[in-house]
Design a protein around this motif. Structure first.
Motif, mmCIF file in Angstrom:
data_model
loop_
_atom_site.group_PDB
_atom_site.id
_atom_site.type_symbol
_atom_site.label_atom_id
_atom_site.label_comp_id
_atom_site.label_asym_id
_atom_site.label_seq_id
_atom_site.Cartn_x
_atom_site.Cartn_y
_atom_site.Cartn_z
ATOM 1 N N VAL A 45 0.847 -1.190 0.000
ATOM 2 C CA VAL A 45 0.000 0.000 0.000
ATOM 3 C C VAL A 45 0.881 1.237 0.000
ATOM 4 O O VAL A 45 1.934 1.266 0.649
ATOM 5 N N LYS A 46 0.471 2.253 -0.751
ATOM 6 C CA LYS A 46 1.122 3.551 -0.650
ATOM 7 C C LYS A 46 0.057 4.640 -0.756
ATOM 8 O O LYS A 46 -1.061 4.393 -1.235
ATOM 9 N N LEU A 47 0.401 5.837 -0.267
ATOM 10 C CA LEU A 47 -0.505 6.976 -0.297
ATOM 11 C C LEU A 47 -0.043 7.944 -1.376
ATOM 12 O O LEU A 47 1.118 8.357 -1.398
ATOM 13 N N LEU A 48 -0.956 8.308 -2.266
ATOM 14 C CA LEU A 48 -0.632 9.154 -3.404
ATOM 15 C C LEU A 48 -1.401 10.471 -3.346
ATOM 16 O O LEU A 48 -2.548 10.513 -2.866
ATOM 17 N N ASP A 49 -0.776 11.518 -3.866
ATOM 18 C CA ASP A 49 -1.494 12.770 -4.045
ATOM 19 C C ASP A 49 -2.610 12.526 -5.056
ATOM 20 O O ASP A 49 -2.363 12.004 -6.147
ATOM 21 N N PRO A 50 -3.856 12.863 -4.717
ATOM 22 C CA PRO A 50 -4.970 12.557 -5.626
ATOM 23 C C PRO A 50 -4.862 13.229 -6.982
ATOM 24 O O PRO A 50 -5.445 12.738 -7.957
ATOM 25 N N LEU A 64 -6.305 2.456 -7.619
ATOM 26 C CA LEU A 64 -6.549 3.769 -7.021
ATOM 27 C C LEU A 64 -7.927 3.730 -6.366
ATOM 28 O O LEU A 64 -8.953 3.782 -7.039
ATOM 29 N N THR A 65 -7.944 3.617 -5.050
ATOM 30 C CA THR A 65 -9.187 3.320 -4.336
ATOM 31 C C THR A 65 -10.149 4.494 -4.241
ATOM 32 O O THR A 65 -11.347 4.299 -4.056
ATOM 33 N N GLY A 66 -9.628 5.728 -4.309
ATOM 34 C CA GLY A 66 -10.482 6.888 -4.085
ATOM 35 C C GLY A 66 -10.694 7.196 -2.618
ATOM 36 O O GLY A 66 -11.421 8.129 -2.273
ATOM 37 N N ASP A 67 -10.052 6.423 -1.740
ATOM 38 C CA ASP A 67 -10.137 6.661 -0.293
ATOM 39 C C ASP A 67 -8.881 7.375 0.191
ATOM 40 O O ASP A 67 -7.773 7.076 -0.266
ATOM 41 N N LEU A 68 -9.051 8.276 1.141
ATOM 42 C CA LEU A 68 -7.929 9.009 1.717
ATOM 43 C C LEU A 68 -7.560 8.453 3.083
ATOM 44 O O LEU A 68 -8.427 8.040 3.860
ATOM 45 N N ALA A 69 -6.265 8.443 3.371
ATOM 46 C CA ALA A 69 -5.773 8.006 4.674
ATOM 47 C C ALA A 69 -4.547 8.829 5.039
ATOM 48 O O ALA A 69 -3.924 9.465 4.180
ATOM 49 N N SER A 94 -0.811 8.524 7.443
ATOM 50 C CA SER A 94 0.106 7.589 8.084
ATOM 51 C C SER A 94 0.811 8.276 9.235
ATOM 52 O O SER A 94 1.254 9.423 9.109
ATOM 53 N N ASP A 95 0.920 7.576 10.377
ATOM 54 C CA ASP A 95 1.637 8.163 11.505
ATOM 55 C C ASP A 95 3.116 7.772 11.444
ATOM 56 O O ASP A 95 3.582 7.165 10.476
ATOM 57 N N GLU A 96 3.848 8.090 12.507
ATOM 58 C CA GLU A 96 5.299 7.891 12.479
ATOM 59 C C GLU A 96 5.708 6.427 12.446
ATOM 60 O O GLU A 96 6.834 6.098 12.056
ATOM 61 N N ILE A 97 4.818 5.499 12.820
ATOM 62 C CA ILE A 97 5.167 4.078 12.789
ATOM 63 C C ILE A 97 4.501 3.347 11.627
ATOM 64 O O ILE A 97 4.574 2.123 11.530
ATOM 65 N N GLY A 98 3.822 4.100 10.752
ATOM 66 C CA GLY A 98 3.228 3.482 9.573
ATOM 67 C C GLY A 98 1.797 3.024 9.734
ATOM 68 O O GLY A 98 1.237 2.405 8.823
ATOM 69 N N ASP A 99 1.166 3.320 10.888
ATOM 70 C CA ASP A 99 -0.243 2.994 11.049
ATOM 71 C C ASP A 99 -1.090 3.991 10.266
ATOM 72 O O ASP A 99 -0.849 5.210 10.332
ATOM 73 N N LEU A 100 -2.090 3.484 9.564
ATOM 74 C CA LEU A 100 -2.945 4.326 8.744
ATOM 75 C C LEU A 100 -4.226 4.699 9.481
ATOM 76 O O LEU A 100 -4.760 3.912 10.259
ATOM 77 N N SER A 101 -4.705 5.907 9.206
ATOM 78 C CA SER A 101 -5.995 6.377 9.699
ATOM 79 C C SER A 101 -6.861 6.746 8.507
ATOM 80 O O SER A 101 -6.406 7.442 7.599
ATOM 81 N N PHE A 102 -8.096 6.279 8.514
ATOM 82 C CA PHE A 102 -9.016 6.571 7.421
ATOM 83 C C PHE A 102 -9.508 8.014 7.534
ATOM 84 O O PHE A 102 -9.915 8.460 8.607
ATOM 85 N N VAL A 103 -9.461 8.755 6.418
ATOM 86 C CA VAL A 103 -9.896 10.154 6.400
ATOM 87 C C VAL A 103 -11.249 10.289 5.717
ATOM 88 O O VAL A 103 -12.116 11.035 6.172
ATOM 89 N N GLY A 104 -11.471 9.563 4.639
ATOM 90 C CA GLY A 104 -12.726 9.638 3.897
ATOM 91 C C GLY A 104 -12.474 9.436 2.423
ATOM 92 O O GLY A 104 -11.363 9.153 1.986
#
Length: 346
Positions: free
Chosen positions: A170-175, A225-230, A232-242
């Motif tokens: 998993v990676k987080l991308l600029d939409p 590309l899921t369309g979902d935003l999250a 990541s904290d300093e240890i790599g845990d993800l939080s769902f944003v919407g």
């Protein structure tokens, strides 16, 4: 319609591979054993029922109890009558169960509860008391087939979808730019995989949407590309944003409509809430809230709701208009159809 690999409901136990699969990991994540029983109240065409519940039960030889439809007012008694140990829900049905279950109800003794989408801390604790175990948030969607990530915190947290399962990249991308984001900035969740194997194959008769949903990087790896935003904290845990389109700019500040809804749903007398972004000539967009009252609660007062928002939300996230309505439009799995609320307003 999504075209995926052969539904797991049609797979016989003797045909399952003996090597470790994502179904093994899903069962392990839920600490599922043969004597356990899943409680399935959501439609069988959805990944929640097929992959999270049935597939893991088939893997370990556990059982599944099903109801013909979801009933918030009867959910607790049905779970008790069916002697279930495990359940999997969305945040919205959980809020409905809390609102429609008598306060004197004897708690259940469940061992594990999955949930998807954000729960407010108060609702997280309240549902844990009702079921006998704090619910644990996961992330996945029909397009990802199996679970992507889940919260491993002890005790579970209401604001984490955790880290990916082994074998899930998993990676987080600029939409907009599709560049990988760094730090704690929110980004769109992208999931690597193979179409028709651990990602869905295609949207039926919709090649344009299918094409937009995938990105192939310079190494030849394909990303959904899921369309979902999250975040990541300093240890790599993800939080769902919407959802990407659920985060709007209000006077230059990012506001998650999903997070605003979760806060408003905790206001006294509120059963649930939906928040839409309304155009504003000065602030670009502003939140408008649609609120459903709890059964038996005193008539909701907009001034009281505004005061609650002032005490619990940042200025940019406070709704500029309030609407008291009888019910919210939903999908078959309980998700709010926010676009229909906007249509009714225009």
């Amino acid at each position: 319609m999504i075209r995926s690999p052969t539904p797991l409901l049609n797979t016989k136990l003797k045909e399952l591979p003996k090597n470790t699969t994502k179904r093994d990991l899903t069962a392990e994540a839920a600490a599922l054993e043969p004597h356990h029983r899943w409680f399935v109240t959501l439609p069988l065409f959805h990944a929640n029922a097929q992959y999270y519940c049935f597939a893991s039960a088939i893997r370990v030889g556990a059982s599944v109890a099903m109801t013909a439809s979801f009933s918030a007012s009867r959910w607790v008694e049905q779970a008790r009558e069916l002697e279930v140990t495990h359940a999997s829900l969305f945040a919205a049905p959980i809020r409905m169960i809390l609102a429609r279950t008598p306060g004197a109800m004897e708690p259940l003794k469940l061992e594990h509860v999955w949930y998807a989408q954000n729960l407010a801390p108060a609702h997280h604790q309240e549902f844990g008391q009702l079921t006998g175990v704090l619910p644990r948030q996961l992330y996945g969607m029909t397009e990802t087939i199996a679970i992507v990530s889940y919260d491993r915190s002890q005790p579970p947290r209401p604001d984490r979808i955790g880290r990916p399962l082994p074998g899930r990249d998993v990676k987080l991308l600029d939409p907009v730019t599709r560049d990988e984001v760094t730090g704690e900035a929110p980004g769109m969740i992208a999931v690597a995989g193979t179409r028709g194997k651990d990602l869905f194959l295609e949207y039926l008769d919709d090649t344009v949407t299918t094409s937009r949903s995938f990105l192939t990087d310079d190494s030849g790896i394909e990303w959904l590309l899921t369309g979902d935003l999250a975040k990541s904290d300093e240890i790599g845990d993800l939080s769902f944003v919407g959802r990407v389109d659920d985060v709007v700019k209000v006077s230059g500040e990012n506001v998650s409509l999903t997070e605003v809804e979760a806060v408003i749903a905790q206001a006294p007398g509120v059963l649930e809430a939906a928040v839409i972004a309304a155009p504003d000539p000065i602030r670009d967009f502003v939140p408008h809230a649609y609120v459903v009252a709890r059964s038996g609660a005193k008539e909701l007062d907009i001034d009281s709701l505004s005061t609650w928002a002032e005490q619990n939300l940042a200025p940019s996230a406070r709704p500029r208009e309030w609407h008291i309505i009888d019910e919210l439009p939903r999908t078959s799995v309980g998700k709010i159809r926010r676009f229909k609320i906007g249509a009714s307003e225009s």
